[in-house]
Design an enzyme around this catalytic site. Structure first.
Site, PDB file in Angstrom:
ATOM      1  N   GLU A 166       0.805  -1.228   0.000  1.00 26.35           N
ATOM      2  CA  GLU A 166       0.000   0.000   0.000  1.00 26.35           C
ATOM      3  C   GLU A 166       0.839   1.280   0.000  1.00 26.35           C
ATOM      4  OE1 GLU A 166      -3.010  -0.211   3.013  1.00 26.35           O
ATOM      5  OE2 GLU A 166      -3.965  -1.942   2.084  1.00 26.35           O
ATOM      6  N   GLU A 351      -5.695  -8.713   0.397  1.00 28.38           N
ATOM      7  CA  GLU A 351      -6.314  -8.379   1.693  1.00 28.38           C
ATOM      8  C   GLU A 351      -7.782  -8.097   1.489  1.00 28.38           C
ATOM      9  OE1 GLU A 351      -4.594  -5.272   4.125  1.00 28.38           O
ATOM     10  OE2 GLU A 351      -2.559  -5.919   3.629  1.00 28.38           O
TER      11      GLU A 351
HETATM   12  C1  BGC Z   1      -3.204  -2.764   5.763  1.00 25.44           C
HETATM   13  C2  BGC Z   1      -3.195  -3.595   7.014  1.00 25.44           C
HETATM   14  C3  BGC Z   1      -4.332  -3.151   7.933  1.00 25.44           C
HETATM   15  C4  BGC Z   1      -5.634  -3.361   7.219  1.00 25.44           C
HETATM   16  C5  BGC Z   1      -6.854  -2.983   8.039  1.00 25.44           C
HETATM   17  C6  BGC Z   1      -4.573  -2.489   5.208  1.00 25.44           C
HETATM   18  O1  BGC Z   1      -4.631  -1.174   4.799  1.00 25.44           O
HETATM   19  O2  BGC Z   1      -2.357  -3.305   4.793  1.00 25.44           O
HETATM   20  O3  BGC Z   1      -1.953  -3.489   7.611  1.00 25.44           O
HETATM   21  O4  BGC Z   1      -4.308  -3.784   9.157  1.00 25.44           O
HETATM   22  O5  BGC Z   1      -5.664  -2.588   6.052  1.00 25.44           O
HETATM   23  O6  BGC Z   1      -6.852  -1.633   8.342  1.00 25.44           O
END
Ligand code: BGC
Length: 446
Positions: A166, A351
């Protein structure tokens, strides 16, 4: 017909600072999140929490891997703490730190789980921040050197590497808004420079990985941002949502990083500072940019637009997560399609997940129907996106364990596994058992 392709990969993700703890163990150097959390002048983190212990995965990784195996996990995406491996970022290698990741990789492989490495998930060695961090162009070479250390150690054992998690958060939370480490509040011109260095560092790392590990090793970039989806699924609505996804006036977007990296240009909607900065770029820099083999998409939510491409106001009381992020499963269908149409690169969801107000119930278990419902909806939409033609090869849920959620400390729980932070005990939530079945059935139970 199956909802997901036969070889679709299912996994989970986490990041070093968020789960490892052991912040000063075995020769690890300080990083910017250690400093940001320990800052006694400003309380940067909710309730003064730190990642000093976190989930203590540094000492409990075998238990974590056993839990992954018990839940059918096929891929574990984790990040390496740069300062654990090279304490000052650019000097001697700390063998004990490197050995930790070696042990983790071996444990994963022994359990039939693919280790996927993220080189950088926000925890820059403090010594490099003292030299300007991502604002100093020297970081490009330094990141390349660090990458070489990791590549040499893990070549042949790790097939997928991701460079910088990110860039949007690194640049804008860390250097513009100052709500992440290092907590700097700089001008947009300088932030544009940070972005540019991240593009160059990604490219340098990609070259090093290919050289050391061979051309078949896959290197990904992992952007984030807000993507649009049609309020109503019509051809006009889809088209409008495609165009609305790149409008940088909506705030940060995937293309603020991917356009320069892959298309070698900035979108017309970029602000004046970025445009001014773009004019100062040495044309030779564009030749240095490497197109990633895959894009890792971190997708949590998006926004609906009408057929004119205008954002649509959400209905009062529309669903949100515990941290008040909108629940918008449709973004999982259209987002990857938009990204593929613009960049033509295969993707993984690296993610996706949500925070819930999880707790241990009177029966000793952690019931999280909200998480199951959320993931079910997002995954169904993802399957439609794949059916529509988006080449998404896998899905990594965020996150396996509850962990340190940056500025929110331990107050937000994203895990499939509940962590009792006083004892570090792990308790699988209902969603963990559910996700194990999703994996086992390759999504058929959705
Ligand atoms: C990040 C994580 C974070 C998740 C939830 C993402 O932006 O890569 O490190 O914990 O979102 O906020």
């Amino acid at each position: 017909m199956s909802k997901f392709p036969k070889n679709f990969l299912w996994g989970v993700a986490c990041a070093s600072y968020q789960c490892e703890g052991a912040w000063d163990t075995d020769g690890k150097g300080r990083n910017i999140w250690d400093d940001y959390c320990h800052d006694t002048t400003h309380q940067n983190i909710k309730d003064g929490d730190t990642g000093d212990v976190a989930c203590d995965s540094y000492h409990r990784f075998r238990e974590d891997v056993a839990l992954m195996k018990a839940h059918n996990v096929q891929v574990y995406r984790f990040s390496i703490s740069w300062a654990r491996v090279i304490p000052d970022g650019d000097g001697d290698v700390n063998e004990k730190g490197l050995q930790y990741y070696d042990d983790l990789v071996e444990e994963l492989l022994a359990n039939g789980i693919e280790p996927w490495i993220t080189l950088y998930h926000w925890d820059l060695p403090s010594a490099l921040q003292d030299k300007g961090g991502w604002l100093n162009r020297d970081i490009v070479k330094t990141f390349g050197r660090y990458t070489r250390v990791i590549a040499e150690r893990f070549k042949g054992r790790v097939t997928h590497f991701m460079t910088i998690n990110e860039p949007q958060c690194v640049a804008q939370c860390g250097y513009l808004n100052g709500n992440h480490a290092p907590g700097w509040k700089l001008s947009w011109e300088m932030v544009a420079q940070v972005y540019h260095h991240i593009c160059l560092a990604h490219s340098e790392a990609q070259r090093v990985l290919k050289e050391v590990c061979g051309p078949d090793t896959l290197v990904g970039a992992v952007p984030c941002g807000s993507l649009a989806y049609p309020e109503v699924d019509t051809p006009e609505g889809r088209e409008a949502s495609y165009h609305a996804s790149w409008d940088l006036s909506h705030g940060w977007n995937f293309n603020i990083f991917l356009d320069p990296l892959i298309l070698h240009r900035y979108d017309d909607s970029a602000n004046d500072s970025i445009k001014r900065f773009a004019k100062t770029i040495d044309p030779k820099d564009w030749d240095l940019m490497e197109k990633p083999d895959f894009l890792g998409l971190n997708i949590y939510n998006g926004f609906a637009v009408n057929e004119k491409g205008e954002p649509v106001k959400r209905a009062p009381g529309a669903p949100v997560t515990a941290c008040k992020w909108p629940v918008t499963p449709e973004v999982m269908r259209y987002g990857p399609q938009h990204i593929f149409r613009r960049y033509g690169i295969p993707m993984y969801i690296t993610e996706n997940g949500l925070s819930c107000n999880d707790k241990v119930y009177m029966d000793g278990k952690v019931h999280d129907p909200e998480r199951i419902d959320f993931l079910n909806r997002y995954l169904l939409e993802l399957s439609k996106g794949i059916e529509d033609g988006a080449p998404v090869g896998g899905y990594l849920q965020w996150s396996f364990l509850d962990n340190f959620e940056w500025g929110q400390g331990y107050s937000e729980r994203f895990g499939l596994i509940y962590v009792d932070y006083t004892t570090c005990e792990r308790i699988p939530k209902d969603s963990a058992a559910w996700y194990a079945k999703v994996i086992e059935s390759n999504g058929e139970i959705l």
